[in-house]
Write an enzyme that holds these catalytic residues in place. Structure first.
Site, PDB file in Angstrom:
ATOM      1  N   GLU A  97      10.397  45.653  -2.950  1.00 28.93           N
ATOM      2  CA  GLU A  97      11.855  45.707  -3.115  1.00 28.93           C
ATOM      3  C   GLU A  97      12.295  44.526  -3.981  1.00 28.93           C
ATOM      4  O   GLU A  97      11.715  43.429  -3.908  1.00 28.93           O
ATOM      5  CB  GLU A  97      12.478  45.686  -1.720  1.00 28.93           C
ATOM      6  N   ASP A  98      13.287  44.764  -4.824  1.00 29.07           N
ATOM      7  CA  ASP A  98      13.775  43.681  -5.680  1.00 29.07           C
ATOM      8  C   ASP A  98      14.509  42.610  -4.868  1.00 29.07           C
ATOM      9  O   ASP A  98      14.266  41.423  -5.013  1.00 29.07           O
ATOM     10  CB  ASP A  98      14.689  44.239  -6.795  1.00 29.07           C
ATOM     11  N   ASP A 101      19.505  42.460   0.750  1.00 32.70           N
ATOM     12  CA  ASP A 101      20.875  41.973   0.828  1.00 32.70           C
ATOM     13  C   ASP A 101      21.372  42.241   2.257  1.00 32.70           C
ATOM     14  O   ASP A 101      21.066  41.471   3.166  1.00 32.70           O
ATOM     15  CB  ASP A 101      21.661  42.745  -0.247  1.00 32.70           C
ATOM     16  N   PHE A 150      25.667  37.229  -6.859  1.00 30.38           N
ATOM     17  CA  PHE A 150      25.196  38.483  -7.437  1.00 30.38           C
ATOM     18  C   PHE A 150      24.304  38.171  -8.629  1.00 30.38           C
ATOM     19  O   PHE A 150      24.740  37.530  -9.589  1.00 30.38           O
ATOM     20  CB  PHE A 150      26.365  39.377  -7.857  1.00 30.38           C
ATOM     21  N   ARG A 163      18.685  44.826 -16.602  1.00 30.94           N
ATOM     22  CA  ARG A 163      17.413  44.953 -15.902  1.00 30.94           C
ATOM     23  C   ARG A 163      16.275  44.316 -16.703  1.00 30.94           C
ATOM     24  O   ARG A 163      15.293  43.859 -16.148  1.00 30.94           O
ATOM     25  CB  ARG A 163      17.063  46.435 -15.688  1.00 30.94           C
TER      26      ARG A 163
HETATM   27  P1  IMP Z   1      20.932  46.274   0.864  1.00 31.34           P
HETATM   28  O1  IMP Z   1      20.743  47.653   1.385  1.00 31.34           O
HETATM   29  O2  IMP Z   1      22.325  45.769   1.073  1.00 31.34           O
HETATM   30  O3  IMP Z   1      19.902  45.284   1.374  1.00 31.34           O
HETATM   31  O4  IMP Z   1      20.867  46.351  -0.687  1.00 31.34           O
HETATM   32  C1  IMP Z   1      19.747  46.370  -1.365  1.00 31.34           C
HETATM   33  C2  IMP Z   1      19.968  46.887  -2.768  1.00 31.34           C
HETATM   34  O5  IMP Z   1      21.253  46.509  -3.311  1.00 31.34           O
HETATM   35  C3  IMP Z   1      18.957  46.231  -3.657  1.00 31.34           C
HETATM   36  O6  IMP Z   1      17.774  46.980  -3.680  1.00 31.34           O
HETATM   37  C4  IMP Z   1      19.674  46.179  -4.993  1.00 31.34           C
HETATM   38  O7  IMP Z   1      19.463  47.391  -5.679  1.00 31.34           O
HETATM   39  C5  IMP Z   1      21.133  46.046  -4.642  1.00 31.34           C
HETATM   40  N1  IMP Z   1      21.575  44.639  -4.712  1.00 31.34           N
HETATM   41  C6  IMP Z   1      21.867  43.804  -3.700  1.00 31.34           C
HETATM   42  N2  IMP Z   1      22.214  42.574  -4.135  1.00 31.34           N
HETATM   43  C7  IMP Z   1      22.132  42.622  -5.480  1.00 31.34           C
HETATM   44  C8  IMP Z   1      22.346  41.638  -6.533  1.00 31.34           C
HETATM   45  O8  IMP Z   1      22.669  40.452  -6.316  1.00 31.34           O
HETATM   46  N3  IMP Z   1      22.154  42.090  -7.795  1.00 31.34           N
HETATM   47  C9  IMP Z   1      21.784  43.363  -8.103  1.00 31.34           C
HETATM   48  N4  IMP Z   1      21.561  44.298  -7.151  1.00 31.34           N
HETATM   49  C10 IMP Z   1      21.740  43.934  -5.859  1.00 31.34           C
HETATM   50 MG    MG Z   2      16.903  48.130  -5.126  1.00 30.07          MG
END
Ligand code: IMP
Ligand code: MG
Length: 175
Positions: A97-98, A101, A150, A163
């Site tokens: 996973e990138d 959050d 962000f 990206r």
């Molecule tokens: P989560 O479900 O809230 O943990 O979100 C995860 C997904 O939200 C990640 O896989 C990203 O695609 C996107 N995301 C969350 N924070 C960022 C950020 O700071 N920059 C870009 N994408 C983000």
């Molecule tokens: Mg993602």
């Protein structure tokens, strides 16, 4: 409105950290086969970079989930757009996973994967934003913990842009 990107983590630092984590994975999975389970699209660069550093037999598979509406606003609802191609039963899965959050995406994906009874299930996240966590997730391999900003680059996007940056950066706007 002009967007300028300020470097948060440079390419060299990311490369070094990926090498350290790959060494750990190679040691932990010596003599076994692993599947790098890439969460599209954000994790595509990391998955490819990491795969090149893996010395045990490795396969790659891809899943597409959607959680973010547009820009930086989360919808909070996770949806599966494309499932893995291969059967993951009895496989050693490392989800790539990138960024973690809120944790919603990962907790949804883990519940989905567990139903297919993998042999083992680990999570690699290049970035972790612990302050933002809503759902608890255990990350086995963390690239970097970062503050609540962000970020873009190295696969991460803002409205599908940035990206392709070779570093992790923060958007600064002067309007
Ligand atoms: P989560 O479900 O809230 O943990 O979100 C995860 C997904 O939200 C990640 O896989 C990203 O695609 C996107 N995301 C969350 N924070 C960022 C950020 O700071 N920059 C870009 N994408 C983000
Ligand atoms: Mg993602």
């Amino acid at each position: 409105m002009n967007e300028k990107i300020k470097v948060m983590i440079d390419e060299e630092t990311i490369k070094k950290r990926l090498e350290e984590i790959a060494t750990q994975i190679n040691r932990e999975f010596a003599g076994q086969e692993i599947v790098l389970a890439c969460v599209l699209k954000g994790s595509v660069f990391i998955t490819c970079e990491l795969a090149k550093l893996i010395t045990v037999p490795v396969k790659m598979d891809f899943v597409t989930l959607s959680s973010y509406g547009s820009g930086t606003i989360s919808s909070g609802v996770v949806r599966m757009v494309k499932d893995f191609d291969e059967d993951i039963k009895d496989k050693n899965i490392i989800v790539i996973e990138d960024i973690v959050d809120s944790g919603r995406t990962l907790s949804y994906l883990f519940n989905h994967i567990k139903k297919s009874n993998p042999r083992s299930l680990k999570l690699f996240a290049l970035l972790d934003k612990p302050e933002r966590r809503v759902v608890n997730v255990n990350i086995d391999y963390i690239g970097f913990s970062i503050p609540d900003k962000f970020v873009v680059g190295y696969g991460l996007d803002y409205d599908q842009k940035y990206r392709n940056l070779s570093y992790i950066g923060v958007i600064e706007t002067d309007q």
